[in-house]
Design an enzyme around this catalytic site. Sequence first.
Site, PDB file in Angstrom:
ATOM      1  N   THR A 135      54.321  39.303   9.093  1.00  0.00           N
ATOM      2  CA  THR A 135      55.139  40.299   9.086  1.00  0.00           C
ATOM      3  C   THR A 135      56.572  40.410   9.768  1.00  0.00           C
ATOM      4  O   THR A 135      56.739  39.658   9.184  1.00  0.00           O
ATOM      5  CB  THR A 135      55.309  39.073  11.576  1.00  0.00           C
ATOM      6  OG1 THR A 135      53.049  38.701  11.214  1.00  0.00           O
ATOM      7  CG2 THR A 135      55.077  40.447  11.922  1.00  0.00           C
ATOM      8  N   ASN A 224      52.453  41.386  20.075  1.00  0.00           N
ATOM      9  CA  ASN A 224      53.048  39.355  19.941  1.00  0.00           C
ATOM     10  C   ASN A 224      53.875  39.284  21.349  1.00  0.00           C
ATOM     11  O   ASN A 224      54.514  38.653  21.635  1.00  0.00           O
ATOM     12  CB  ASN A 224      53.858  38.933  18.752  1.00  0.00           C
ATOM     13  CG  ASN A 224      52.632  38.134  17.906  1.00  0.00           C
ATOM     14  OD1 ASN A 224      51.705  38.340  18.858  1.00  0.00           O
ATOM     15  ND2 ASN A 224      53.158  37.613  16.704  1.00  0.00           N
ATOM     16  N   GLN A 267      49.023  31.331  31.694  1.00  0.00           N
ATOM     17  CA  GLN A 267      49.123  30.047  32.067  1.00  0.00           C
ATOM     18  C   GLN A 267      50.523  29.553  31.936  1.00  0.00           C
ATOM     19  O   GLN A 267      51.522  29.500  31.018  1.00  0.00           O
ATOM     20  CB  GLN A 267      48.219  28.998  31.080  1.00  0.00           C
ATOM     21  CG  GLN A 267      47.558  27.530  31.148  1.00  0.00           C
ATOM     22  CD  GLN A 267      46.742  27.874  32.042  1.00  0.00           C
ATOM     23  OE1 GLN A 267      45.797  28.042  32.858  1.00  0.00           O
ATOM     24  NE2 GLN A 267      46.871  26.084  32.728  1.00  0.00           N
ATOM     25  N   GLY A 273      55.407  28.252  21.248  1.00  0.00           N
ATOM     26  CA  GLY A 273      56.210  27.995  20.101  1.00  0.00           C
ATOM     27  C   GLY A 273      55.393  28.482  19.153  1.00  0.00           C
ATOM     28  O   GLY A 273      54.928  29.016  18.986  1.00  0.00           O
ATOM     29  N   CYS A 276      54.661  31.867  15.396  1.00  0.00           N
ATOM     30  CA  CYS A 276      54.624  33.728  15.328  1.00  0.00           C
ATOM     31  C   CYS A 276      55.546  33.965  16.259  1.00  0.00           C
ATOM     32  O   CYS A 276      56.846  34.958  16.556  1.00  0.00           O
ATOM     33  CB  CYS A 276      53.419  33.410  14.862  1.00  0.00           C
ATOM     34  SG  CYS A 276      52.252  33.799  14.036  1.00  0.00           S
ATOM     35  N   LYS A 339      50.234  23.650  19.748  1.00  0.00           N
ATOM     36  CA  LYS A 339      49.199  24.017  21.080  1.00  0.00           C
ATOM     37  C   LYS A 339      48.091  23.572  20.356  1.00  0.00           C
ATOM     38  O   LYS A 339      48.126  23.539  19.145  1.00  0.00           O
ATOM     39  CB  LYS A 339      48.793  25.675  21.325  1.00  0.00           C
ATOM     40  CG  LYS A 339      47.480  26.495  19.533  1.00  0.00           C
ATOM     41  CD  LYS A 339      48.146  27.548  19.884  1.00  0.00           C
ATOM     42  CE  LYS A 339      47.154  28.349  18.351  1.00  0.00           C
ATOM     43  NZ  LYS A 339      46.048  29.498  18.895  1.00  0.00           N
TER      44      LYS A 339
HETATM   45  N1  LIG Z   1      50.457  31.553  10.840  1.00  0.00           N
HETATM   46  C1  LIG Z   1      49.521  32.250  11.895  1.00  0.00           C
HETATM   47  O1  LIG Z   1      49.397  32.144  12.396  1.00  0.00           O
HETATM   48  C2  LIG Z   1      50.163  33.696  12.057  1.00  0.00           C
HETATM   49  C3  LIG Z   1      49.230  34.844  12.184  1.00  0.00           C
HETATM   50  C4  LIG Z   1      49.576  36.492  11.424  1.00  0.00           C
HETATM   51  C5  LIG Z   1      50.560  35.937  11.093  1.00  0.00           C
HETATM   52  N2  LIG Z   1      51.217  35.592  10.239  1.00  0.00           N
HETATM   53  C6  LIG Z   1      52.707  35.810   9.847  1.00  0.00           C
HETATM   54  O2  LIG Z   1      52.379  35.551   8.397  1.00  0.00           O
HETATM   55  C7  LIG Z   1      53.074  35.097   7.736  1.00  0.00           C
HETATM   56  C8  LIG Z   1      52.905  34.097   6.354  1.00  0.00           C
HETATM   57  O3  LIG Z   1      53.153  32.687   8.397  1.00  0.00           O
HETATM   58  P1  LIG Z   1      52.130  31.501   8.138  1.00  0.00           P
HETATM   59  O4  LIG Z   1      52.242  30.950   8.965  1.00  0.00           O
HETATM   60  O5  LIG Z   1      50.929  31.164   6.651  1.00  0.00           O
HETATM   61  O6  LIG Z   1      53.260  30.518   6.508  1.00  0.00           O
HETATM   62  P2  LIG Z   1      53.898  29.631   5.548  1.00  0.00           P
HETATM   63  O7  LIG Z   1      55.181  29.625   6.296  1.00  0.00           O
HETATM   64  O8  LIG Z   1      52.688  28.672   6.403  1.00  0.00           O
HETATM   65  O9  LIG Z   1      53.052  29.968   4.642  1.00  0.00           O
HETATM   66  C9  LIG Z   1      54.109  30.706   3.656  1.00  0.00           C
HETATM   67  C10 LIG Z   1      53.439  30.208   1.487  1.00  0.00           C
HETATM   68  O10 LIG Z   1      54.181  31.340   1.181  1.00  0.00           O
HETATM   69  C11 LIG Z   1      54.594  30.545   0.185  1.00  0.00           C
HETATM   70  N3  LIG Z   1      55.598  31.316  -0.400  1.00  0.00           N
HETATM   71  C12 LIG Z   1      56.991  31.723  -0.581  1.00  0.00           C
HETATM   72  N4  LIG Z   1      57.273  32.832  -1.086  1.00  0.00           N
HETATM   73  C13 LIG Z   1      55.728  32.820  -2.139  1.00  0.00           C
HETATM   74  C14 LIG Z   1      56.319  33.446  -3.447  1.00  0.00           C
HETATM   75  N5  LIG Z   1      57.063  34.766  -3.930  1.00  0.00           N
HETATM   76  N6  LIG Z   1      54.838  33.488  -4.036  1.00  0.00           N
HETATM   77  C15 LIG Z   1      53.615  32.577  -4.135  1.00  0.00           C
HETATM   78  N7  LIG Z   1      54.175  31.320  -2.529  1.00  0.00           N
HETATM   79  C16 LIG Z   1      54.874  32.302  -1.839  1.00  0.00           C
HETATM   80  C17 LIG Z   1      54.784  29.630   0.700  1.00  0.00           C
HETATM   81  O11 LIG Z   1      55.151  28.338  -0.320  1.00  0.00           O
HETATM   82  C18 LIG Z   1      54.535  28.841   1.947  1.00  0.00           C
HETATM   83  O12 LIG Z   1      53.445  28.054   1.333  1.00  0.00           O
HETATM   84  C19 LIG Z   1      54.504  35.174   8.034  1.00  0.00           C
HETATM   85  O13 LIG Z   1      55.149  36.433   8.658  1.00  0.00           O
HETATM   86  C20 LIG Z   1      53.555  34.900   9.686  1.00  0.00           C
HETATM   87  O14 LIG Z   1      54.552  35.449  10.910  1.00  0.00           O
HETATM   88  C21 LIG Z   1      50.942  34.251  10.004  1.00  0.00           C
END
Ligand SMILES: NC(=O)c1ccc[n+]([C@@H]2O[C@H](COP(=O)([O-])OP(=O)(O)OC[C@H]3O[C@@H](n4cnc5c(N)ncnc54)[C@H](O)[C@@H]3O)[C@@H](O)[C@H]2O)c1
EC number: 1.1.1.22
Length: 449
Positions: A135, A224, A267, A273, A276, A339
């Site tokens: 995102t 969002n 709700q 939290g 995201c 959650k």
């Molecule tokens: N978690 C969700 O529910 C969700 C849903 C939709 C979108 N997103 C978006 O997706 C993105 C990731 O979210 P997340 O929750 O998975 O984050 P996260 O922190 O769980 O995972 C990110 C991962 O990227 C790795 N990383 C960072 N730089 C790197 C690189 N150069 N090469 C390889 N690995 C690298 C980190 O070590 C980490 O494991 C964010 O932008 C978030 O907003 C998340």
Amino acid sequence: MRQQCLGYGVLVRIAVIGCGYLGAVHAACMADLGHDVVGVDLDPGRIAALAAGRAPFHEPGFPELLGRALSSGRLTFTTDLEEAARVRVFFLCVGTPQLPGSNAADLSFVDDAVRSVAALVAASGRTAVVVGKSTVPVGTAARLAPLVEAVGATLIWNPEFLREGYAVRDTLTPNRIVYGLPDGEDGAAAQEILDDVYADQLRRQIPRLTTDYATAELVKVAANSFLATKISFINAMAEICELTGADVTQLAGAIGMDDRIGKKFLQAGIGFGGGCLPKDIRAFTARAEELGAHESVGFLREVDKINLRRRDRVVDLAKQVLGERLVGARVAVLGAAFKPHSDDLRDSPAVDIATRLQGLGADVVVTDPAALPLLARLHPALSQAEQAEDALRDADLVVLATEWREYVVMDPYDAAELVRTPVVIDGRNVLNPARWRRAGWTYLGLGRP
Ligand SMILES: NC(=O)c1ccc[n+]([C@@H]2O[C@H](COP(=O)([O-])OP(=O)(O)OC[C@H]3O[C@@H](n4cnc5c(N)ncnc54)[C@H](O)[C@@H]3O)[C@@H](O)[C@H]2O)c1
């Protein structure tokens, strides 16, 4: 030569850069669909766990999917991006957290990943499609596209809408797929390749919308922002209910019957939290300010403030019911994750409340069915109990902070036998007040008399 992929579509060699909550699930799902996938992450512990079939986070259905994908031989994990040299599609799934001391998103992980992938593509001399799923603030893809195009690859922005707790289902069966594409032939050719990746979803008539980069980026943050606004709207109504003796749960039920409004995300409770919503609305306000449009999304600041005020409300209620006894009082906090069905503690209202009550001198004990290992690592100062019964034992106050089913269905008579003083703050408005009161409890909801 294009190979068939499990009887439909075309097998695509894929790399998933960043194997967190989003990337690990995406990698395993893409392998499950029949593609050849390598998951790449900088964190060796995370990669070792995934390669050994151990899910590094709690996500229903993910351990089984991971096991299946690994044993198919179509999914591997590495810390070495070089192992992705023969890949056609690179999914960028790295984090975009809030920058410390600012509302803006930290784009350094995305920028680094794009630079590394571009260097790899340049060295391999192969054509590739780079697909951003993280995102990002509007304008990011347009800024990064020249870097990708300089090595003969094409950038698509394909935002992800998965919900933690339902990540596998949402990845395999999303309600829509959005491609932000560049104009012209390159965009069309890249779209064809991404259609091969999502052939299964497209065959099942899941809508695929093609837009420009900016629209695709905005679809995610607008969605969002809308969800966050809906939650804060009902929480603002809860504040009014608290002043007037009205009941926000009845109010939400009644307005939700209007199908223009709908029942979902109405709700009232301790608010949103996670990794995201909070950081996405803040990043949106920061980006809007850069664009000179701070007034357009100024309401998101209120949305954020309302959300944080609900945590204050719980702390105030605890002060009110315990008075001077708060210092040293035993407080059981049911739930730590932001959650249910997740162990994600990022910006968790439950952890915030627990930490603040502890800071006021309470003897806080937190329980959670999934998040305790992470809680011990990230918040070692918070005491924890494996079982809810142990958290409840001798409690002077119970705070239901995460609506895990086992807390929602808890028998108030049994719980009353465990605690020292039967007082409960229902931070998610999920308990039946009449039933809990009949069982001898002082019941305090949010926005309920
Ligand atoms: N978690 C969700 O529910 C969700 C849903 C939709 C979108 N997103 C978006 O997706 C993105 C990731 O979210 P997340 O929750 O998975 O984050 P996260 O922190 O769980 O995972 C990110 C991962 O990227 C790795 N990383 C960072 N730089 C790197 C690189 N150069 N090469 C390889 N690995 C690298 C980190 O070590 C980490 O494991 C964010 O932008 C978030 O907003 C998340």
